[in-house]
Motif scaffolding. Structure first.
Motif, PDB file in Angstrom:
ATOM      1  N   GLU A 150      96.957 132.100  51.033  1.00  0.00           N
ATOM      2  CA  GLU A 150      97.867 132.699  50.059  1.00  0.00           C
ATOM      3  C   GLU A 150      98.071 134.177  50.380  1.00  0.00           C
ATOM      4  O   GLU A 150      97.132 134.893  50.725  1.00  0.00           O
ATOM      5  CB  GLU A 150      97.248 132.569  48.663  1.00  0.00           C
ATOM      6  N   LEU A 200     102.054 137.371  46.121  1.00  0.00           N
ATOM      7  CA  LEU A 200     101.820 136.739  44.823  1.00  0.00           C
ATOM      8  C   LEU A 200     101.791 137.783  43.710  1.00  0.00           C
ATOM      9  O   LEU A 200     102.359 137.583  42.632  1.00  0.00           O
ATOM     10  CB  LEU A 200     100.501 135.965  44.860  1.00  0.00           C
ATOM     11  N   GLU A 205     103.430 131.832  52.798  1.00  0.00           N
ATOM     12  CA  GLU A 205     102.010 132.045  53.037  1.00  0.00           C
ATOM     13  C   GLU A 205     101.823 133.052  54.164  1.00  0.00           C
ATOM     14  O   GLU A 205     102.770 133.458  54.830  1.00  0.00           O
ATOM     15  CB  GLU A 205     101.325 130.716  53.384  1.00  0.00           C
ATOM     16  N   LYS A 242      98.500 125.851  44.463  1.00  0.00           N
ATOM     17  CA  LYS A 242      98.553 126.281  45.867  1.00  0.00           C
ATOM     18  C   LYS A 242      99.970 126.171  46.418  1.00  0.00           C
ATOM     19  O   LYS A 242     100.381 126.987  47.242  1.00  0.00           O
ATOM     20  CB  LYS A 242      97.592 125.445  46.721  1.00  0.00           C
ATOM     21  N   ASN A 249      91.512 130.809  52.241  1.00  0.00           N
ATOM     22  CA  ASN A 249      91.786 129.411  51.926  1.00  0.00           C
ATOM     23  C   ASN A 249      90.475 128.661  51.716  1.00  0.00           C
ATOM     24  O   ASN A 249      89.568 128.722  52.545  1.00  0.00           O
ATOM     25  CB  ASN A 249      92.568 128.781  53.090  1.00  0.00           C
TER      26      ASN A 249
END
Length: 458
Positions: free
Chosen positions: A48, A53, A38, A14, A99
């Motif tokens: 996230e 990502l 984030e 995380k 989350n």
């Protein structure tokens, strides 16, 4: 200069996103850590950034593949669990990566458990304590009930490790270590999805279930590379131990939570065990791993701040004190050990003790660790019962604490207790199950460094 043959592992936590390269002896030859910004979901909850990502993962892959120092022969992924990436018909993410700490609506949770037999029965079937959004299947149930149009638009829900593999392979799949970890999805008695998954139309949102050792072969220019389908990080961290030791053992992984993992205990969870933070994981081979949790690392962190304030000493000095048998004997004579053994997993008497009762910080710190270890014994015994465990391996923060290790060895006199060190255990585990896909050398016998703690003679 010849390029070094390596396996590339993406280890996605995380907080930290890591790129790691291991050579054919599984020595770590390169590592890079990144923190990604984030974002927030539609309710303002921090989560996230799935698009950020995804971009980072693709860029990192290309960067490694262009590095002429390395010959990447295989790739695998380990990642945190209890998190889904939602793909639409175009197989693109179209919802936030919610989350797992997001508060779960109580009326919806109560309705779910009432429909499926009640919390006690259902938790026993799925080996999943009631954890709200941490039971990742409940996130899908919530989506179906609260946002039916988006649920209808959902093609596939991929647990995060499998989505990370999908970024490279473009082949969606499901995988057992992600499904079998307090998700509410898996019926451990039937060894398949729980009936609610089908009844609620959730099963159709999952791609085919593959073995953890399966690969998808991708092409990079003229080269073909086997890519693993990804592993849940807790199960991945157990793999180096499963590869090296075959006699029954418990892995005590210490951090904020101290988790006792017994891969040699496949008895069903009892109601009592569930009420004492018991749960089950699945190994990469699909075998149940009974586990118990103690919030000991967090308690240690809070109490050493209290000691520091009271004694006016830096935390580093307090925690650096070495194990002193004379201090332990004095505390036992005062009844401190007996008092600690009357505590519960959820309650520590040290929280209420007047620090003036201790003559110095060293004595107070020994008392704190004595209390933690007494309750750790209770927690570890939950998963030890009924098995012939001969060894306890302790990794993480407490493995470096000499007071903790000596006391633990004392409380388990019939078991060998070791401080264990496996550098990058999670990433190494993901690499090891790919061994036959890229590496012709035998597995090294020294992947785990051990230090034995013997019971002090009387």
């Amino acid at each position: 200069m010849h390029a070094l043959p390596v396996i590339l592992v993406f280890d996605i936590g995380k907080t930290n996103k890591k790129i790691l390269l291991f050579d054919e002896s599984y020595a770590l030859v390169d590592e890079e850590t990144t923190h990604l910004p984030e974002t927030t979901d539609e309710d303002g909850m921090i989560c996230e950034d799935v698009h950020g990502l995804t971009k980072w993962m693709r860029d990192a892959y290309q960067k490694v593949m262009r590095d002429e120092r390395y010959d990447v022969r295989a790739i695998n992924i380990s990642g945190y669990g209890a998190s889904f990436v939602y793909l639409d018909e175009s197989l693109e993410p179209f919802l936030p990566l919610y989350n797992y700490l997001k508060e779960y609506p109580q009326p919806l949770q109560q309705r779910f458990y009432k429909t499926y037999g009640g919390e006690t029965v259902f938790s026993a079937q799925t080996a999943s304590p009631v954890l709200g959004s941490l039971n990742s299947g409940m996130q899908l149930y919530r989506l179906k009930e609260e946002r039916p149009a988006q649920f209808k638009a959902l093609k596939y829900a991929l647990h995060l490790p499998q989505y990370l593999s999908f970024i490279l392979t473009h082949e969606p799949c499901s995988e057992i270590t992600s499904i079998g970890c307090h998700t509410n999805l898996w019926d451990f008695g039937k060894n398949g999805y729980h009936e609610w998954v089908t009844r609620e139309g959730i099963a159709s949102k999952f791609p085919p279930l593959k073995k953890s050792t399966d690969v998808v072969v991708i092409r990079n220019h003229e080269k073909t590379i086997p890519v693993g389908i990804g592993l849940h990080d807790s199960s991945a961290a157990l793999i180096p131990y499963l590869k090296n030791f075959h006699e029954p053992f418990i892995l005590l992984s210490t951090g904020t939570w101290c988790i006792s993992l017994n891969p040699f205990n496949n008895t069903p969870l009892t109601t009592d065990e569930l009420q004492h933070d018991g749960l089950c994981y699945l190994t990469y081979q699909g075998q149940p791993v009974k586990a118990s949790r103690l919030f000991a690392g967090y308690e240690h962190e809070q109490q050493i701040k209290r000691l520091s304030d009271h004694y006016g000493e830096p935390i580093e000095r307090i925690t650096a004190v070495a194990h002193d048998p004379e201090i332990i004997d004095r505390l036992k004579n005062r009844g401190w050990e007996a008092r600690s053994q009357r505590d519960t997993l959820q309650h520590s008497s040290f929280e209420e003790v007047d620090l003036k009762d201790f003559e110095d910080s060293a004595t107070a710190y020994h008392a704190l660790i004595m209390n933690i270890v007494a309750r750790q014994q209770m927690s570890t015994r939950i998963v030890m019962q009924g098995t012939e465990v001969k060894r306890i391996f302790v990794d993480g923060g407490f493995s470096k604490n000499s007071i903790y290790m000596h006391l633990l060895a004392t409380l388990f006199p019939g078991v060998e207790v070791f401080a264990a060190s496996v550098p990058q255990a999670t990433a190494l585990g993901a690499a090891l199950i790919m061994h036959t896909r890229w590496n012709k050398k035998p597995l090294p016998a020294d992947l785990i460094r051990l230090r034995h703690y013997a019971v002090n003679p009387l």
